[in-house]
Design an enzyme around this catalytic site. Structure first.
Site, PDB file in Angstrom:
ATOM      1  N   HIS A 140     -11.828   4.050  -2.662  1.00 31.39           N
ATOM      2  CA  HIS A 140     -11.320   4.822  -1.740  1.00 31.39           C
ATOM      3  C   HIS A 140     -11.329   4.570  -0.367  1.00 31.39           C
ATOM      4  O   HIS A 140     -10.687   4.292   0.543  1.00 31.39           O
ATOM      5  CB  HIS A 140     -11.280   6.603  -1.979  1.00 31.39           C
ATOM      6  CG  HIS A 140     -10.630   7.082  -0.983  1.00 31.39           C
ATOM      7  ND1 HIS A 140     -11.342   7.779   0.212  1.00 31.39           N
ATOM      8  CD2 HIS A 140      -9.338   7.935  -1.001  1.00 31.39           C
ATOM      9  CE1 HIS A 140     -10.303   8.455   0.681  1.00 31.39           C
ATOM     10  NE2 HIS A 140      -9.034   8.526   0.104  1.00 31.39           N
TER      11      HIS A 140
ATOM     12  N   GLU B 295      -7.952   4.172  -8.270  1.00 30.31           N
ATOM     13  CA  GLU B 295      -8.766   4.406  -7.268  1.00 30.31           C
ATOM     14  C   GLU B 295      -9.958   5.306  -7.704  1.00 30.31           C
ATOM     15  O   GLU B 295      -9.934   6.078  -8.322  1.00 30.31           O
ATOM     16  CB  GLU B 295      -7.973   5.361  -6.206  1.00 30.31           C
ATOM     17  CG  GLU B 295      -8.905   5.452  -4.933  1.00 30.31           C
ATOM     18  CD  GLU B 295      -7.689   6.069  -3.701  1.00 30.31           C
ATOM     19  OE1 GLU B 295      -7.873   5.348  -2.824  1.00 30.31           O
ATOM     20  OE2 GLU B 295      -7.349   7.241  -4.241  1.00 30.31           O
TER      21      GLU B 295
ATOM     22  N   SER C  38     -18.620  11.223  -3.795  1.00 28.56           N
ATOM     23  CA  SER C  38     -20.060  10.799  -2.931  1.00 28.56           C
ATOM     24  C   SER C  38     -21.074  11.662  -3.282  1.00 28.56           C
ATOM     25  O   SER C  38     -22.067  11.498  -2.948  1.00 28.56           O
ATOM     26  CB  SER C  38     -19.431  10.977  -1.548  1.00 28.56           C
ATOM     27  OG  SER C  38     -19.100  12.210  -1.196  1.00 28.56           O
TER      28      SER C  38
ATOM     29  N   HIS D 126       0.989  -1.340   0.036  1.00 31.31           N
ATOM     30  CA  HIS D 126       0.087  -0.064  -0.089  1.00 31.31           C
ATOM     31  C   HIS D 126       0.674   1.244   0.212  1.00 31.31           C
ATOM     32  O   HIS D 126       1.228   1.705   0.991  1.00 31.31           O
ATOM     33  CB  HIS D 126      -0.932  -0.131   1.277  1.00 31.31           C
ATOM     34  CG  HIS D 126      -2.004   1.081   1.165  1.00 31.31           C
ATOM     35  ND1 HIS D 126      -3.171   0.988   0.645  1.00 31.31           N
ATOM     36  CD2 HIS D 126      -1.876   2.500   1.752  1.00 31.31           C
ATOM     37  CE1 HIS D 126      -3.825   1.999   0.607  1.00 31.31           C
ATOM     38  NE2 HIS D 126      -3.011   3.022   1.310  1.00 31.31           N
TER      39      HIS D 126
ATOM     40  N   GLU E 141     -10.351   4.168   8.954  1.00 33.12           N
ATOM     41  CA  GLU E 141      -8.996   4.801   9.377  1.00 33.12           C
ATOM     42  C   GLU E 141      -9.304   5.594  10.548  1.00 33.12           C
ATOM     43  O   GLU E 141      -8.084   5.854  11.398  1.00 33.12           O
ATOM     44  CB  GLU E 141      -8.298   5.489   8.282  1.00 33.12           C
ATOM     45  CG  GLU E 141      -6.881   5.988   8.373  1.00 33.12           C
ATOM     46  CD  GLU E 141      -6.539   6.660   7.104  1.00 33.12           C
ATOM     47  OE1 GLU E 141      -5.252   7.087   7.256  1.00 33.12           O
ATOM     48  OE2 GLU E 141      -7.098   6.539   6.246  1.00 33.12           O
TER      49      GLU E 141
ATOM     50  N   HIS F 107      -9.528   1.607   1.619  1.00 30.58           N
ATOM     51  CA  HIS F 107      -9.202   2.228   3.017  1.00 30.58           C
ATOM     52  C   HIS F 107     -10.480   1.861   3.871  1.00 30.58           C
ATOM     53  O   HIS F 107     -11.375   2.171   3.353  1.00 30.58           O
ATOM     54  CB  HIS F 107      -8.884   3.632   3.047  1.00 30.58           C
ATOM     55  CG  HIS F 107      -7.820   4.130   2.166  1.00 30.58           C
ATOM     56  ND1 HIS F 107      -7.914   4.485   0.738  1.00 30.58           N
ATOM     57  CD2 HIS F 107      -6.498   4.258   2.510  1.00 30.58           C
ATOM     58  CE1 HIS F 107      -6.749   4.858   0.403  1.00 30.58           C
ATOM     59  NE2 HIS F 107      -5.895   4.628   1.498  1.00 30.58           N
TER      60      HIS F 107
ATOM     61  N   ASP G  86       2.051   3.427   3.355  1.00 31.09           N
ATOM     62  CA  ASP G  86       1.097   4.591   2.644  1.00 31.09           C
ATOM     63  C   ASP G  86       2.012   5.559   2.089  1.00 31.09           C
ATOM     64  O   ASP G  86       2.981   5.256   1.428  1.00 31.09           O
ATOM     65  CB  ASP G  86       0.259   5.328   4.103  1.00 31.09           C
ATOM     66  CG  ASP G  86      -0.863   5.556   3.669  1.00 31.09           C
ATOM     67  OD1 ASP G  86      -1.504   5.869   2.381  1.00 31.09           O
ATOM     68  OD2 ASP G  86      -1.855   5.774   4.754  1.00 31.09           O
TER      69      ASP G  86
ATOM     70  N   HIS H 296       1.082   5.242  -1.898  1.00 27.89           N
ATOM     71  CA  HIS H 296       0.821   6.337  -2.858  1.00 27.89           C
ATOM     72  C   HIS H 296       1.953   7.051  -3.533  1.00 27.89           C
ATOM     73  O   HIS H 296       2.686   7.593  -2.687  1.00 27.89           O
ATOM     74  CB  HIS H 296      -0.216   7.343  -2.153  1.00 27.89           C
ATOM     75  CG  HIS H 296      -1.497   6.707  -1.824  1.00 27.89           C
ATOM     76  ND1 HIS H 296      -2.612   6.773  -2.295  1.00 27.89           N
ATOM     77  CD2 HIS H 296      -1.727   6.017  -0.441  1.00 27.89           C
ATOM     78  CE1 HIS H 296      -3.602   6.364  -1.318  1.00 27.89           C
ATOM     79  NE2 HIS H 296      -2.901   5.875  -0.245  1.00 27.89           N
TER      80      HIS H 296
END
Length: 423
Positions: free
Chosen positions: A191, A153, A157, A74, A221, A218, A326, A76
């Site tokens: 995501h 990804e 929303s 994982h 978190e 994810h 990350d 980015h």
């Protein structure tokens, strides 16, 4: 049976970490493979391999450790263009600062992504699970020496934007498929349940099921995420009101309903759930039923959420745990060896040597399983991805000492090619 082929290579070391579930350590061991062919032929003592392949080119490190090339499941790469622009100590404060500075660090990414690739190689990483928000890293990663599972990804929303965002995702996914190779594998990332509309999530889960593509998300978190998913209140309510101009935003899932949506993938595709800091026992049981892997990122979790994943809970539910870095937006580097060192000190209640073994498996065999790769262990038939670390003296409590003292590999092979060090 003797082989006369001069194309056979044998690499050996004082200790070989096979990285199977028993954490077998082979003394004075080695591996044999044919140059240019990505399959381990044999794993045995170095002496036996030399007898079996008498014409092979050989290399032995008398105080070294040979193990599978490390795997960062994982990472980015896109958010590496900053030093100290983000706020840490609270997830909401961090996310606000990320949104404020996002555009300013997403300029010319070529050098930033290449720097991240080099950082992986220099700490012995051969494979990555790369989470890509925009698709600007795909060509560089596809041309890199790394073995890449490339997670396109999806985020969004706002119901009014779902169709546009889904079409954008499909285009990015198709673009990554055009680059598909034995070392570049297109995959899908949701995501998170707080940031992705349920309609889009269902489309993407169906696509992952159809394509048998690895899927990452994810999950829980922060405590803000649990509060949002359970009550549609708290930090994220204000976040969506401010940034998405939604008057009355509501969550699309509960934590359990999000996990239940993933059930079609449980026997078809690898599932990676990253962070999982605020999971309940019931949710952990559901994760176990999904045959999912939890990926923990200890340094990121400390900086953003002031919490570490409860490893003992995963052991109770027999959930494999992998370790990732990350990205630099929530870390100070993406060096996986540094991540392992930090994790050693994050769990003082655990036996130190057993924790060291667990952490090494979390960046080898368990990370390979999480990504659906055929590497991560030194076994006949597996991919030729390995790292050889040389030390000035033999190591006592070698799994623990490896984490404490390993800096960079002497030799790193990926896809049967030497990508770092001498041949």
């Amino acid at each position: 049976m003797k082989h006369s082929s001069q194309n056979i290579r044998i690499f050996g070391a004082k200790e070989v970490f096979v990285c199977d579930e028993d954490f077998q350590i082979l003394q004075n061991g080695g591996i044999a493979f044919e140059e240019g062919k990505d399959t381990i032929l044999c794993v045995d003592t170095f002496e036996n391999l030399c007898v079996q392949f008498p014409d092979a080119k050989t290399h032995f490190s008398p105080q070294g450790i040979l193990l599978p090339a490390l795997i960062n499941p994982h990472i980015h790469f896109e958010f590496g263009g900053h030093i100290a622009r983000f706020n840490y100590g609270d997830f909401g404060a961090w996310l606000d600062s990320l949104m404020e500075h996002r555009d300013s660090i997403l300029g010319d990414l070529k050098d930033i992504i290449q720097e991240g690739i080099n950082e992986q190689i220099l700490c012995g990483v051969g494979s990555v699970g790369a989470i890509s928000s925009y698709g600007d890293d795909k060509e560089i990663l596809a041309q890199s020496p790394l073995r890449v599972v490339y997670f396109n990804e999806a985020i969004g929303s706002n119901p009014a934007s779902v169709d546009f965002l889904y079409q954008n995702f499909l285009q990015r996914f198709e673009d990554s498929r055009k680059l598909k190779s034995s070392t570049f594998i297109p995959a899908i990332a949701l995501h998170s349940p707080y940031s992705l509309h349920s309609i889009m999530a269902k489309h993407l889960i169906a696509l992952a099921t159809k394509e048998c593509a690895p899927l990452s998300a994810h999950f829980l978190e922060s405590h803000y995420e649990r509060e949002w998913l359970e009550t549609s209140s708290g930090y994220f309510r204000g976040f969506f009101q401010r940034l998405a101009s939604l008057k009355d935003p509501t969550s699309f899932y509960t934590p359990l309903s999000f996990l239940e949506m993933l059930s079609p993938l449980s026997d078809k595709s690898p599932i990676l759930l990253t962070h999982c800091l605020h999971t309940s026992l019931k949710e952990l049981a559901q994760i176990a039923q999904l045959n999912a892997t939890i990926v923990m990122c200890p340094r990121s979790n400390r900086l953003l959420s002031n919490r570490y994943f409860d490893i003992k809970s995963s052991l109770t539910h027999h959930i494999p745990v992998a370790i990732g870095t990350d990205g630099k937006s929530s870390n100070f580097n993406v060096n996986l060896l540094d991540e392992l060192r930090f994790a050693l000190f994050a769990y003082p209640q655990m036996d130190l040597l057993e924790l060291a073994k667990m952490l090494i498996l979390g960046v080898t065999s368990r990370a390979a399983k999480a990504l659906g790769l055929q590497n991560g262990t030194l076994q006949t038939g597996k991919n030729v991805d390995f790292a050889l670390f040389d030390f000035p003296e033999s190591l006592n409590q070698s799994p623990l000492s490896f984490i404490l003292h390993a800096k960079k590999p002497q030799i790193l092979y990926v896809n049967a090619k030497c990508v770092y060090g001498s041949r």
